[in-house]
Design an enzyme around this catalytic site. Structure first.
Site, PDB file in Angstrom:
ATOM      1  N   LYS A 119      10.671  -7.444   6.728  1.00 45.28           N
ATOM      2  CA  LYS A 119       9.360  -7.223   7.344  1.00 45.28           C
ATOM      3  C   LYS A 119       8.506  -6.527   6.299  1.00 45.28           C
ATOM      4  O   LYS A 119       8.552  -5.315   6.141  1.00 45.28           O
ATOM      5  CB  LYS A 119       9.502  -6.374   8.607  1.00 45.28           C
ATOM      6  CG  LYS A 119       8.194  -6.222   9.364  1.00 45.28           C
ATOM      7  CD  LYS A 119       8.449  -5.687  10.758  1.00 45.28           C
ATOM      8  CE  LYS A 119       7.201  -5.648  11.601  1.00 45.28           C
ATOM      9  NZ  LYS A 119       6.172  -4.744  11.108  1.00 45.28           N
ATOM     10  N   LYS A 318      13.552  -1.645  12.613  1.00 44.63           N
ATOM     11  CA  LYS A 318      12.903  -0.824  11.600  1.00 44.63           C
ATOM     12  C   LYS A 318      13.938  -0.076  10.756  1.00 44.63           C
ATOM     13  O   LYS A 318      14.962   0.352  11.265  1.00 44.63           O
ATOM     14  CB  LYS A 318      12.005   0.204  12.284  1.00 44.63           C
ATOM     15  CG  LYS A 318      11.013  -0.415  13.246  1.00 44.63           C
ATOM     16  CD  LYS A 318       9.863  -1.024  12.536  1.00 44.63           C
ATOM     17  CE  LYS A 318       8.735  -0.045  12.524  1.00 44.63           C
ATOM     18  NZ  LYS A 318       7.508  -0.580  12.017  1.00 44.63           N
ATOM     19  N   CYS A 436     -17.191  17.876  27.141  1.00 48.04           N
ATOM     20  CA  CYS A 436     -16.527  18.397  25.947  1.00 48.04           C
ATOM     21  C   CYS A 436     -16.918  17.534  24.758  1.00 48.04           C
ATOM     22  O   CYS A 436     -16.692  16.324  24.750  1.00 48.04           O
ATOM     23  CB  CYS A 436     -15.017  18.380  26.139  1.00 48.04           C
ATOM     24  SG  CYS A 436     -14.120  18.799  24.649  1.00 48.04           S
TER      25      CYS A 436
HETATM   26  S1  IVH Z   1       6.533 -12.870  12.605  1.00 47.60           S
HETATM   27  C1  IVH Z   1       5.882 -14.366  16.040  1.00 47.60           C
HETATM   28  N1  IVH Z   1       7.707 -12.352  10.318  1.00 47.60           N
HETATM   29  O1  IVH Z   1       4.758  -7.828  11.332  1.00 47.60           O
HETATM   30  C2  IVH Z   1       5.784 -12.994  15.580  1.00 47.60           C
HETATM   31  N2  IVH Z   1       5.941 -10.917  11.016  1.00 47.60           N
HETATM   32  O2  IVH Z   1       4.700  -6.774  14.132  1.00 47.60           O
HETATM   33  C3  IVH Z   1       4.745 -12.831  14.564  1.00 47.60           C
HETATM   34  N3  IVH Z   1       5.399  -9.131   9.447  1.00 47.60           N
HETATM   35  O3  IVH Z   1       1.602  -9.000  12.325  1.00 47.60           O
HETATM   36  C4  IVH Z   1       5.119 -12.162  13.341  1.00 47.60           C
HETATM   37  N4  IVH Z   1       6.912  -9.664   7.942  1.00 47.60           N
HETATM   38  O4  IVH Z   1       2.025  -8.549   9.835  1.00 47.60           O
HETATM   39  C5  IVH Z   1       6.755 -11.976  11.191  1.00 47.60           C
HETATM   40  N5  IVH Z   1       8.820 -12.024   8.318  1.00 47.60           N
HETATM   41  C6  IVH Z   1       7.869 -11.659   9.183  1.00 47.60           C
HETATM   42  C7  IVH Z   1       7.021 -10.546   8.948  1.00 47.60           C
HETATM   43  C8  IVH Z   1       6.070 -10.207   9.905  1.00 47.60           C
HETATM   44  C9  IVH Z   1       5.932  -8.824   8.257  1.00 47.60           C
HETATM   45  C10 IVH Z   1       4.321  -8.376  10.115  1.00 47.60           C
HETATM   46  C11 IVH Z   1       3.095  -9.192  10.451  1.00 47.60           C
HETATM   47  C12 IVH Z   1       2.931  -9.095  11.938  1.00 47.60           C
HETATM   48  C13 IVH Z   1       3.709  -7.865  12.261  1.00 47.60           C
HETATM   49  C14 IVH Z   1       4.257  -7.976  13.665  1.00 47.60           C
END
Ligand code: IVH
Length: 682
Positions: A119, A318, A436
């Site tokens: 990720k 994570k 506030c």
């Molecule tokens: S899939 C269908 N694959 O993570 C789900 N996202 O939390 C869509 N990201 O907006 C995302 N690496 O910016 C996917 N190998 C990966 C990824 C990835 C980074 C980021 C992306 C997305 C966020 C989702």
């Protein structure tokens, strides 16, 4: 050179330069040295200048960045760009796998095939190719709407301007992550800081800041990179059906795909993959905040469907958050949009997980007292991904020399109003409401934010001044601002004042969902706002809906319903809404349901597993045709749609005499080729 010879040479050069980029960025096996590349590039540029008739938008020479623009244009994503559900540990991962088995109706001992991908911590983009040529690029934005950044994206050399020779769909939307490689980030920050500027706090911000530029020439100077991870639309004839095959196919088409991607048989293999990558994370050439696991079979993905914002077939695990030691210099209370007082520690600046941290959350007073954190303490600070850093514990409690614990404030540190305790007993709130200044400021900041009314140029400092000088008390006051009334504010010249007024006026054209979200109703985030807008269709209907009507919407529970009611019952809020509407805030009205259609005004309930479409798809179709979806069968239910293994809802529907509809029949109703106002129900 005659024009024909020039055309041939130009084409050869373009093909060679493109091939070099592909070999360099995708295969990691370059054809030429940098000097050779430059020589070919200059030759091409000179020829194109001499023979402008052979210029083409996908020529590598267009990567230098065109003329600056004055704004970023919104682009709607279809389907939306979803986010990912997160899990924190092995147990969470197994739970995800178990639920997926259940969802797909598969025995728990049959391992599912997954794909593991790093990720990468950058920002998601959508790249649209028509007839093989890059025609549009957009940021993810809030997932529904992003910003058009084509000229900027063209400057990223690892993104092909044209797909490689081959057979590709006429229209192809590639999605992936734009990021700044680890080293490039360090270099960029060094340059910015030695130039007297301020560096970016992390690689992701640096990538976002570099991409969302009005001047593409700035983007061109930042060594951004790209990694593809998917396509925009669901499975179709010419796109591979497995995620790993899809990634290989994208690589063939010319896109960089992370070499760390692995096909993994079963969830235990996923865990081992995670551990291996976690051990190497510091030596990866990019910042990664975890690993993504996706169901490999895209038809199964379709069957698993999605919840509001995230697919059920993928999950992000994570990496452990990073920790660092520092010292608490002061403990202050911050007043949030809804008045919550949060203790925040100001700490000696420290770098954690690539970001410079000066403030850390202590969550709430009981938590702070439980951990016994005091001013002057040496503490361990933790930062996990993009969440606000928090203080984990005090390291040395030198008894005797420590000051007493910071007491719970009896009054709001900003406005002096008394402090109230939430019914839950943990959170404390300033009772001052919008009297506030801090709450006022936060409410306006929220109102103007990108996901809400998206008012460009209305930053934190400016809002602070507007509230302090009493120019703005409620969001409605923003629309009465003029260039003259802004004069006299710090750093506000005539031109910027005019620009700001224009931006405020431009924000009046919006959507109902954004407007609802902007109002800052407690518990109403973007997803709930979207749900309300889609289910009830008009602001009037939402304002008048009772808690029961609200709870009938699947996804809205009694607590949210209660807060929505409270908000609209408040005369002050009603007045602000009235003034906002009078200022001209408007949105396109959702197409009125075709009268006579079986969907118009009808209340649908679903039960059991649908086999030919996902539940979300069914619900969206109902809403799009003017119906409402509810989670419970009642006397008012018009239709119960029944899938496999229906639950007790079927019995209830029979009791009420509700019309029961099979999945097959329902599919017929929503088929676009048929007139939905055709023969009515029996
Ligand atoms: S899939 C269908 N694959 O993570 C789900 N996202 O939390 C869509 N990201 O907006 C995302 N690496 O910016 C996917 N190998 C990966 C990824 C990835 C980074 C980021 C992306 C997305 C966020 C989702």
């Amino acid at each position: 050179m005659n024009p024909e010879a020039a055309r041939q040479r130009i084409e050869t050069l373009r093909a060679e330069l493109t091939e070099h980029d592909y070999r360099y960025y995708v295969l990691d096996a370059p054809l030429w040295t940098d000097a050779e590349y430059d020589r070919h590039w200059r030759e091409l540029e000179a020829l194109e200048r001499e023979f402008p008739q052979w210029d083409r938008p996908d020529s590598p020479t267009h990567r230098v960045g065109g003329a600056p623009r004055s704004d970023l244009v919104p682009i709607r994503h279809d389907p939306p760009m979803l986010s990912l559900e997160k899990v924190l540990d092995q147990a969470g991962l197994r739970h995800f796998d178990r639920r997926l088995h259940e969802r797909l109706g598969l025995p728990s001992d049959r391992p599912l095939d997954y794909v593991g991908e790093p990720k990468i911590d950058g920002l998601a983009v959508s790249l649209l190719y028509e007839d093989q040529v890059l025609v549009r690029a957009a940021t993810r934005g809030d997932g529904m709407t992003g910003e058009e950044v084509t000229a900027n994206v063209r400057t990223i050399r690892s993104i092909p301007l044209r797909l490689r020779p081959g057979i590709w769909p006429h229209r192809l939307e590639v999605r992936g992550e734009i990021y700044l490689p680890r080293e490039a980030f360090a270099t960029l920050n060094r340059e910015l800081e030695t130039g007297g500027g301020r560096g970016f706090v992390n690689a992701r911000n640096a990538a976002a800041g570099s991409l969302r530029q009005l001047d593409p020439r700035i983007t061109a100077r930042r060594p951004l990179a790209f990694s593809a991870y998917g396509v925009g639309q669901g499975p179709e004839a010419d796109v591979p059906e497995l995620q790993d095959a899809l990634l290989a196919w994208l690589r063939e088409a010319g896109f960089p795909v992370s070499p760390e991607v692995r096909r993994l048989g079963g969830i235990e293999a996923c865990w081992r993959y995670f551990e291996q990558l976690n051990a190497r994370r510091e030596s990866l050439p990019f910042e990664a905040d975890g690993v993504v696991f996706k169901l490999n079979d895209r038809r199964e993905q379709e069957r698993a469907g999605a919840v509001a914002r995230a697919p059920r077939w993928a999950v992000a695990l994570k990496f452990e958050s990073e920790e660092a030691g520092t010292r608490v210099e002061a403990i202050e209370f911050q007043v949030g949009r809804t008045g919550t007082l949060t203790p925040v520690a100001r700490v000696t600046p420290v770098f954690v997980g690539g970001a410079r941290v000066v403030h850390a959350s202590l969550h709430n007073v009981s938590e702070m007292h439980r951990k016994d954190i005091r001013v002057g303490d040496r503490v361990v600070l933790r930062r996990a991904g993009d969440v606000i850093p928090e203080i984990v514990r005090s390291v040395v409690a030198e008894s005797g020399s420590r000051p007493p614990p910071v007491p719970e404030p009896a009054s709001c540190p900003v406005c002096g109003s008394p402090v109230e305790r939430d019914p839950g007993g943990i959170l404390i709130r300033c009772a001052g409401g919008l009297h506030c200044p801090a709450q006022k400021r936060e409410a306006i900041r929220h109102f103007a934010s990108r996901e809400a009314m998206n008012i460009h140029g209305l930053g934190e400092k400016l809002i602070d001044q507007l509230v302090r000088t009493d120019r703005v008390r409620t969001p409605a006051d923003l629309y009465a601002l003029t260039a003259e009334s802004l004069a006299g504010l710090e750093r506000m010249g005539g031109r910027s004042a005019e620009k700001l007024v224009l931006a405020i006026q431009a924000s009046r054209q919006t959507t109902l969902a954004r407007f609802l979200y902007a109002l800052g109703i407690r518990e109403v985030g973007e997803t709930t706002a979207e749900l309300l807008a889609r289910s009830l269709g008009s602001l009037e209907a939402i304002q008048e809906a009772g808690v029961d009507d609200l709870c009938a919407i699947s996804g809205i529970g009694p607590m949210i319903g209660h807060h929505i009611r409270l908000f609209f019952d408040d005369p002050g809020n009603r007045e602000v809404i009235g003034r906002l509407r009078a200022a001209g805030i408007s949105w396109p009205h959702p197409a009125p349901p075709t009268s006579g259609s079986r969907f118009a005004g009808a209340l649908f309930v679903l039960t059991g597993r649908l086999t030919t479409l996902t539940r979300d798809a069914a619900e969206s179709a109902i809403r799009a045709l003017g119906g409402t979806v509810s989670s419970q069968v009642s006397r008012k239910t018009s239709y119960l749609i029944v899938g496999e293994n229906p639950g007790s809802k079927l019995d209830q529907a029979r009791e009420y005499g509700t019309r029961i509809v099979t999945e097959e029949e329902f599919r017929d109703w929503i088929r676009p080729s048929r007139d939905p106002s055709g023969p009515g129900p029996a």
